[in-house]
Scaffold this active site. Structure first.
Site: not given
Ligand code: ARG
Length: 489
Positions: A158, A279, A285, A292
């Site tokens: 969970h 970025s 970044k 992704e």
């Protein structure tokens, strides 16, 4: 008006340009050209052997087809957009090259059995490449796992800290999943290891063909058993679409984990610069875009499964033009899954693991609570009662901002007299891990057994792939002579 089709006899007028554009499959099936030529080479050899066409015609067809294979390899093959598919393009080029004899190639076959055969052969290679890519990912996982046999991290259920595990145990869990993905592709290939060629349009043929010869020349175990089934069924497409979708889903799962492991709150891993992106606005970044994107491509892979299932639903036997819609989605998803597995293996094998962050994080969330309960069980308490005692102890810790290991013996005694000095050893995270030495458990000893099992499963699969690839390569060598081309999907 479009150019003259191969079947123009029946038609007083040529096809409208829009009809040709709408019905053409060239944009999708031209990638199967090599397999189409191989299918034809096997077919003509069989026609010659069965004395259905004479040796001179057969030999000139064979020479023409081998020339076409060369043209396909060096890119000089000229496609005619006025011909609606790969089969008509190859046949037309052949006939232009060798003359009338080319017209004998289509004896005892149809494009319906041809396309079913070509597609199976294309998919066979594509699936083997997918398995190889998945196996490379498994190897990367195994390598990192071997370095982290005793690196301790929180195990989650969970998404809550549950029990401590080794990083190796976690990574091998993914390796076993991916192993089944690879096995599933091979299972599907075994089931589709039958050659439809010679089923002709739907009912077989009046010529004395030998389908066993073509099947074996093309590297299939045997011919398909029923001609209508051969040209009208695409369960192999459904199955491979599922296999690709399942692999994509499994890839998305590990990607999701790597994305948050790589995030600041976790900091479990840091992805290598070469496999990260920046970025345009935030100079600090370093983003896990590969993971992704792999996660994001799952949508298309699952979509392709739905696509073929719905296309097949309610379709009567035997060949219907709907079946032309069976290629784009699966071809795309199987190639995409292959690329995703390859990119991910680079991410996995180059990422830096922060063992300290992983270990430190096990301090949170009372990850050793089950071990305290198990400890009480060893002191004679039934597990259900022990569970309740530990629940109360945890509540006390939350209220007093403590961890289980930081409680004093006196504090423990508020909850149970059975607790002694040896409790501290029993709930130390390392002993929590080491004591889970059941078969398949997370202890280092159990993990070593798992690693061996994972490696031997990988070796068995690599062997199976190698054998299949060798068989296919031998077939092409036999059909083309020594001019073995590199097949490009
Ligand atoms: N392009 C077709 C397909 O992909 C194969 C040709 C069969 N066409 C036909 N009209 N019988 O399914």
């Amino acid at each position: 008006m479009a150019g003259k089709a191969l079947w123009s006899g029946r038609f007083a007028e040529g096809m409208d340009d829009s009809t040709l554009a709408f019905t053409s499959s060239l944009d999708v099936d031209s990638v199967m050209a090599f397999y189409d030529v191989m299918g034809s080479l096997a077919h003509v050899r069989m026609l010659k052997q069965c004395r259905i066409i004479d040796a001179d015609d057969a030999d000139s067809i064979t020479r023409g087809l081998i020339t076409i294979a060369g043209q396909l390899r060096d890119g000089s093959f000229e496609w005619d957009e006025n011909l609606e598919d790969v089969h008509t393009n190859v046949e037309n080029t052949l006939t232009n090259m060798i003359g009338k004899a080319g017209g004998r190639l289509h004896t005892a076959r149809s494009r319906n059995d041809q396309v079913a055969t070509d597609y199976r052969m294309w998919l066979r290679d594509a699936a083997l490449e997918a398995v190889e890519a998945v196996d490379r990912l498994i190897k990367a996982l195994q390598t990192v796992a071997a370095k982290h046999r005793d690196t301790i991290m929180p195990g989650f259920t969970h998404m809550q800290h549950a029990q401590p595990v080794t990083l190796s145990h976690h990574l091998l869990a993914h390796a076993f999943r991916f192993g089944r993905d690879g096995d599933r592709f091979l299972d599907a290939l075994n089931r589709m290891d039958r050659c439809p060629l010679g089923s002709a349009a739907l009912a077989g043929t009046t010529y004395p063909i030998d389908r066993k010869v073509t099947a074996s020349l093309l590297g299939f175990k045997e011919p398909t058993e029923n001609s209508m089934d051969s040209v009208g069924s695409r369960d192999f497409v459904c199955e491979l679409s599922f296999d690709a979708a399942m692999t994509a889903v499994d890839l998305s799962s590990i990607c999701e984990e790597l994305i948050y492991w790589n995030s600041q709150p976790f900091g479990f891993v840091e992805m290598d610069d070469r496999y990260s992106t920046g970025s345009s606005i935030m100079p600090q970044k370093k983003n896990p875009d590969i993971a992704e994107l792999v996660r994001g491509k799952t949508g298309a892979a699952v979509g392709s499964l739905v696509n073929i299932m719905v296309t097949m639903k309610g379709l009567p036997l035997s060949y219907n033009r709907d079946l032309q819609e069976d290629k784009h989605a699966l071809m795309t998803s199987i190639v995409s899954v292959t690329e995703c597995a390859d990119m991910l293996s680079k991410v996995v094998s180059t990422m830096k693991v922060d063992e300290n962050r992983m270990l430190k994080s096990t301090n949170d969330g009372f990850i050793n609570a089950t071990d305290l309960a198990d400890y009480l069980v060893t002191k004679g308490l039934p597990f259900r009662d022990a569970h309740a005692v530990v629940g109360e102890t945890v509540r006390y810790c939350i209220e007093n901002r403590k961890t289980l290991d930081s409680l004093t013996l006196e504090e423990f005694h508020r909850f149970s007299d059975l607790i002694d000095e040896d409790v501290f050893q029993a709930i130390a995270v390392r002993s929590c891990v080491d004591r889970r030495d059941s078969y398949g458990g997370t202890s280092v000893a159990s993990g070593d057994v798992e690693a061996v099992l994972s490696e031997s499963a990988l070796m068995a699969r690599e062997d199976a792939v190698r054998t299949k690839k060798q068989l296919i390569a031998n077939c092409w060598k036999e059909l083309l002579g020594e001019r073995l081309p590199t097949v490009r999907l």
